[in-house]
Design a protein around this motif. Structure first.
Motif, PDB file in Angstrom:
ATOM      1  N   ASN A 143      25.389  47.067  40.822  1.00 29.99           N
ATOM      2  CA  ASN A 143      24.364  46.571  41.732  1.00 29.99           C
ATOM      3  C   ASN A 143      24.892  45.439  42.602  1.00 29.99           C
ATOM      4  O   ASN A 143      24.125  44.598  43.096  1.00 29.99           O
ATOM      5  N   VAL A 144      26.224  45.382  42.789  1.00 29.20           N
ATOM      6  CA  VAL A 144      26.850  44.446  43.711  1.00 29.20           C
ATOM      7  C   VAL A 144      27.596  45.242  44.777  1.00 29.20           C
ATOM      8  O   VAL A 144      27.943  46.410  44.569  1.00 29.20           O
ATOM      9  N   ALA A 145      27.810  44.587  45.924  1.00 32.62           N
ATOM     10  CA  ALA A 145      28.522  45.274  46.999  1.00 32.62           C
ATOM     11  C   ALA A 145      30.011  45.389  46.710  1.00 32.62           C
ATOM     12  O   ALA A 145      30.653  46.371  47.098  1.00 32.62           O
ATOM     13  N   ASP A 146      30.565  44.392  46.011  1.00 31.55           N
ATOM     14  CA  ASP A 146      32.000  44.422  45.702  1.00 31.55           C
ATOM     15  C   ASP A 146      32.281  43.472  44.539  1.00 31.55           C
ATOM     16  O   ASP A 146      31.552  42.495  44.322  1.00 31.55           O
ATOM     17  N   PHE A 147      33.324  43.798  43.811  1.00 28.38           N
ATOM     18  CA  PHE A 147      33.796  42.961  42.698  1.00 28.38           C
ATOM     19  C   PHE A 147      35.300  43.111  42.616  1.00 28.38           C
ATOM     20  O   PHE A 147      35.832  44.221  42.674  1.00 28.38           O
ATOM     21  N   ARG A 148      36.006  41.981  42.500  1.00 31.46           N
ATOM     22  CA  ARG A 148      37.454  42.000  42.304  1.00 31.46           C
ATOM     23  C   ARG A 148      37.826  40.866  41.358  1.00 31.46           C
ATOM     24  O   ARG A 148      37.279  39.771  41.439  1.00 31.46           O
ATOM     25  N   ALA A 149      38.729  41.164  40.474  1.00 28.85           N
ATOM     26  CA  ALA A 149      39.231  40.151  39.540  1.00 28.85           C
ATOM     27  C   ALA A 149      40.739  40.320  39.410  1.00 28.85           C
ATOM     28  O   ALA A 149      41.239  41.457  39.359  1.00 28.85           O
ATOM     29  N   ARG A 150      41.436  39.212  39.385  1.00 30.26           N
ATOM     30  CA  ARG A 150      42.890  39.284  39.209  1.00 30.26           C
ATOM     31  C   ARG A 150      43.318  38.169  38.249  1.00 30.26           C
ATOM     32  O   ARG A 150      43.172  36.991  38.533  1.00 30.26           O
ATOM     33  N   TRP A 151      43.812  38.590  37.078  1.00 31.86           N
ATOM     34  CA  TRP A 151      44.412  37.659  36.119  1.00 31.86           C
ATOM     35  C   TRP A 151      45.900  37.510  36.455  1.00 31.86           C
ATOM     36  O   TRP A 151      46.573  38.507  36.720  1.00 31.86           O
ATOM     37  N   ARG A 152      46.382  36.289  36.399  1.00 33.38           N
ATOM     38  CA  ARG A 152      47.814  36.026  36.574  1.00 33.38           C
ATOM     39  C   ARG A 152      48.315  35.240  35.365  1.00 33.38           C
ATOM     40  O   ARG A 152      47.732  34.212  35.002  1.00 33.38           O
ATOM     41  N   LEU A 153      49.394  35.736  34.752  1.00 34.25           N
ATOM     42  CA  LEU A 153      49.990  35.088  33.591  1.00 34.25           C
ATOM     43  C   LEU A 153      51.453  34.799  33.887  1.00 34.25           C
ATOM     44  O   LEU A 153      52.167  35.666  34.411  1.00 34.25           O
ATOM     45  N   ARG A 154      51.900  33.607  33.558  1.00 28.59           N
ATOM     46  CA  ARG A 154      53.311  33.280  33.712  1.00 28.59           C
ATOM     47  C   ARG A 154      53.768  32.439  32.517  1.00 28.59           C
ATOM     48  O   ARG A 154      53.117  31.455  32.161  1.00 28.59           O
ATOM     49  N   ALA A 155      54.876  32.843  31.925  1.00 23.93           N
ATOM     50  CA  ALA A 155      55.430  32.107  30.788  1.00 23.93           C
ATOM     51  C   ALA A 155      56.188  30.886  31.304  1.00 23.93           C
ATOM     52  O   ALA A 155      57.120  31.022  32.098  1.00 23.93           O
TER      53      ALA A 155
END
Length: 282
Positions: A143-155
């Protein structure tokens, strides 16, 4: 011969360039980890939304976690457990898995719980992006127009990981874009903080660096060291007197005041009362 010299010169130039860039990249990574360590909590920031563009900026947050990258990755990819430790989600379920991609249902309360937004998103398997591992989520329906998620992991090293979350939602509601971005940055903060708390709680003692809470302001309150009598005998003996005084004071305060005791006892008999009783007995 000239061709061989040309190839050798190119190889030498590339080697010199790599050596010159590597320390610079290492210093940049160290500077970021030091900044996050000194902050002791998540750092919020925003990014311009692209691909496609939007008037709503992407809300993001970064945090330093005292746990190895594989342990952090395991928590980030436990999508069905989000509702149990990330307060931004009140529903999270894995609907399907195929070729490393997870189809995930997520539900988030808004307007103080008066309404909910939900999305079904595809979460990609981890991929390399320079020194980062990236896990991306893309909207499929909801029920949303758009959704984006980006996880970034760095050791940073074998015991520390930098975690970032970049979050974008177009809620299909007439909210000011700046208000939506503020909420997205706050939600990203809560998410990376929740992952940090769980990762550091689950990290084995052998994998934790032996640092004090004063040296690492990002440590949770439970990580603060406690003094023992054997390690500090002078302190223990010095603190015994205040403890005894406090105990004695507690006993004194617990006892009722003299006036209170007297008020609970019957009044004393005067001489006239005693004479009347003697006459009555005779």
């Amino acid at each position: 011969m000239k061709k061989w010299w040309s190839l050798s010169l190119i190889a030498f130039s590339l080697a010199v360039l790599a050596l010159s860039l590597s320390p610079r990249a290492a210093r940049a990574a160290d500077a970021e980890s030091e900044k996050l360590a000194s902050l002791g909590k998540a750092l919020r920031y925003t990014l311009k939304t692209t691909g496609p563009a939007s008037t709503i900026d992407t809300g993001a947050a970064a945090i330093l976690i005292k746990a190895p990258l594989p342990a952090v990755r395991k928590i980030v990819t436990s999508y069905g457990s989000y509702k149990s430790f990330i307060t931004s989600f009140d529903q999270s379920r894995v609907l399907a898995k195929r070729k490393g991609t997870s189809e995930v249902y997520l539900q988030v309360p808004i307007l103080n719980g008066a309404a909910h937004i939900w999305t079904v998103a595809d979460m990609s398997p981890p991929t390399k992006d320079g020194a980062d591992e990236v896990i991306s989520g893309r909207h499929k329906r909801g029920n949303v127009a758009d959704f984006r998620a980006r996880w970034r992991l760095r050791a940073v090293d074998e015991h520390h990981t930098i975690l970032k979350l970049e979050l974008f939602v177009d809620p299909k509601l007439p909210f000011p874009p700046s208000a939506v971005t503020t909420q997205l940055a706050r939600a990203a903060d809560k998410a990376v903080t929740a992952v940090r708390n769980r990762a550091q709680a689950e990290a084995p003692a052998s994998a934790r660096p032996s640092t004090t809470a004063a040296a690492d302001p990002g440590a949770p309150p439970s990580a603060a060291p406690t003094a023992t009598a054997s390690s500090a005998p002078a302190t223990a003996s010095g603190s015994a007197a205040p403890a005894a005084q406090a105990s004695e004071q507690g006993r004194t305060n617990a006892a009722p005041a003299p006036s209170e005791v007297a008020s609970e006892m019957p009044p004393p008999e005067d001489d006239s009362v005693r004479r009347h009783k003697d006459m009555a007995r005779r």
